[in-house]
Motif scaffolding. Structure first.
Motif, mmCIF file in Angstrom:
data_model
loop_
_atom_site.group_PDB
_atom_site.id
_atom_site.type_symbol
_atom_site.label_atom_id
_atom_site.label_comp_id
_atom_site.label_asym_id
_atom_site.label_seq_id
_atom_site.Cartn_x
_atom_site.Cartn_y
_atom_site.Cartn_z
ATOM 1 N N ASP A 81 32.813 -18.884 -6.932
ATOM 2 C CA ASP A 81 32.089 -17.742 -6.391
ATOM 3 C C ASP A 81 30.800 -17.441 -7.163
ATOM 4 O O ASP A 81 30.171 -16.415 -6.943
ATOM 5 N N SER A 82 30.417 -18.310 -8.098
ATOM 6 C CA SER A 82 29.215 -18.159 -8.935
ATOM 7 C C SER A 82 29.345 -17.060 -9.971
ATOM 8 O O SER A 82 28.365 -16.711 -10.625
ATOM 9 N N ALA A 83 30.513 -16.513 -10.121
ATOM 10 C CA ALA A 83 30.711 -15.391 -11.037
ATOM 11 C C ALA A 83 31.381 -15.826 -12.332
ATOM 12 O O ALA A 83 32.213 -16.730 -12.348
ATOM 13 N N LEU A 84 30.990 -15.149 -13.391
ATOM 14 C CA LEU A 84 31.698 -15.210 -14.662
ATOM 15 C C LEU A 84 32.412 -13.879 -14.821
ATOM 16 O O LEU A 84 31.847 -12.818 -14.498
ATOM 17 N N TRP A 85 33.630 -13.938 -15.309
ATOM 18 C CA TRP A 85 34.376 -12.709 -15.603
ATOM 19 C C TRP A 85 34.766 -12.724 -17.065
ATOM 20 O O TRP A 85 35.288 -13.722 -17.571
ATOM 21 N N LEU A 86 34.493 -11.611 -17.742
ATOM 22 C CA LEU A 86 34.862 -11.414 -19.134
ATOM 23 C C LEU A 86 36.048 -10.459 -19.154
ATOM 24 O O LEU A 86 35.934 -9.309 -18.742
ATOM 25 N N TRP A 87 37.197 -10.987 -19.583
ATOM 26 C CA TRP A 87 38.456 -10.253 -19.509
ATOM 27 C C TRP A 87 38.821 -9.679 -20.867
ATOM 28 O O TRP A 87 38.661 -10.335 -21.896
ATOM 29 N N ASN A 88 39.333 -8.449 -20.868
ATOM 30 C CA ASN A 88 39.818 -7.826 -22.104
ATOM 31 C C ASN A 88 40.913 -8.681 -22.717
ATOM 32 O O ASN A 88 41.580 -9.445 -22.022
ATOM 33 N N LYS A 89 41.145 -8.523 -24.014
ATOM 34 C CA LYS A 89 42.156 -9.369 -24.662
ATOM 35 C C LYS A 89 43.575 -8.962 -24.319
ATOM 36 O O LYS A 89 44.506 -9.726 -24.555
ATOM 37 N N ALA A 90 43.750 -7.807 -23.751
ATOM 38 C CA ALA A 90 45.072 -7.385 -23.274
ATOM 39 C C ALA A 90 44.884 -6.748 -21.895
ATOM 40 O O ALA A 90 43.821 -6.222 -21.594
ATOM 41 N N GLY A 91 45.891 -6.797 -21.068
ATOM 42 C CA GLY A 91 45.806 -6.195 -19.747
ATOM 43 C C GLY A 91 45.068 -7.067 -18.759
ATOM 44 O O GLY A 91 44.892 -8.262 -18.960
ATOM 45 N N SER A 92 44.612 -6.422 -17.661
ATOM 46 C CA SER A 92 44.007 -7.191 -16.573
ATOM 47 C C SER A 92 42.638 -6.656 -16.167
ATOM 48 O O SER A 92 42.197 -6.873 -15.048
ATOM 49 N N ARG A 93 41.952 -5.974 -17.058
ATOM 50 C CA ARG A 93 40.620 -5.447 -16.753
ATOM 51 C C ARG A 93 39.554 -6.452 -17.145
ATOM 52 O O ARG A 93 39.636 -7.089 -18.187
ATOM 53 N N GLY A 94 38.543 -6.585 -16.282
ATOM 54 C CA GLY A 94 37.462 -7.514 -16.553
ATOM 55 C C GLY A 94 36.121 -6.945 -16.157
ATOM 56 O O GLY A 94 36.031 -5.947 -15.453
ATOM 57 N N THR A 95 35.069 -7.611 -16.632
ATOM 58 C CA THR A 95 33.698 -7.243 -16.322
ATOM 59 C C THR A 95 32.984 -8.479 -15.811
ATOM 60 O O THR A 95 33.068 -9.546 -16.427
#
Length: 164
Positions: A81-95
């Motif tokens: 999808d051309s996207a990069l996702w930066l995920w927190n080290k715990a849980g399921s939240r990303g940016t």
């Protein structure tokens, strides 16, 4: 394996009914990307799923094609999808980090606490990211020069980007 598998026959963990495409292992966590658009965190020592990196608001809209761990424990993933996702080290939240205009084919992260990661994709670009900065300012530079898609990349011993 330092101690061998928990079960001599091995462990099978059912993550998805779709094929898996990529994996990154750091410490006791493995993160596996899938064609179902999700990433799955596994506790390698316990042979159990620990988290799913995909929610209604966060995550890839297409297949996950690459994943890497950052030194601080966060996870960076790229997708069709051309996207990069930066995920927190715990849980399921990303940016989401934006910049690529085509599928992302490779990722790597610098060691040494610099917070630098590099991505390459089918848009023929190699992008350098400073993941210590706010997502809107994380793109540090775009390396141009490829006439065809970037299908592989790595970092040399002094941080040089090697791509093809």
């Amino acid at each position: 394996w330092k101690t061998g598998p928990l079960d001599a026959a091995g462990s099978l963990i059912d993550l998805s009914d779709r094929p898996n495409t990529c994996i990154s292992v750091r410490g006791n966590e493995a993160v596996i990307g899938s064609t179902d658009h999700a990433l799955y965190g596994l506790d390698v020592g316990k042979a159990k799923k620990s988290r799913t990196l995909y929610t209604k608001s966060d995550g890839h809209k297409e297949w996950v094609t690459c994943v890497t761990h950052l030194e601080d424990g966060r996870v960076l993933s790229g997708g069709m999808d051309s996207a990069l996702w930066l995920w927190n080290k715990a849980g399921s939240r990303g940016t989401q980090l934006t910049g690529h205009a085509g599928s992302i084919s490779g990722l790597c992260a610098c060691e040494g606490g610099s917070g630098v990661a590099v991505s390459g994709g089918y848009d023929t670009m190699v992008m350098v990211w400073d993941v210590t900065k706010h997502p809107s300012r994380a793109l540090s530079s775009t390396l141009r020069g490829h006439a065809a898609p970037v299908t592989c990349l790595t970092l040399g011993p002094r941080g040089e980007v090697v791509s093809g």
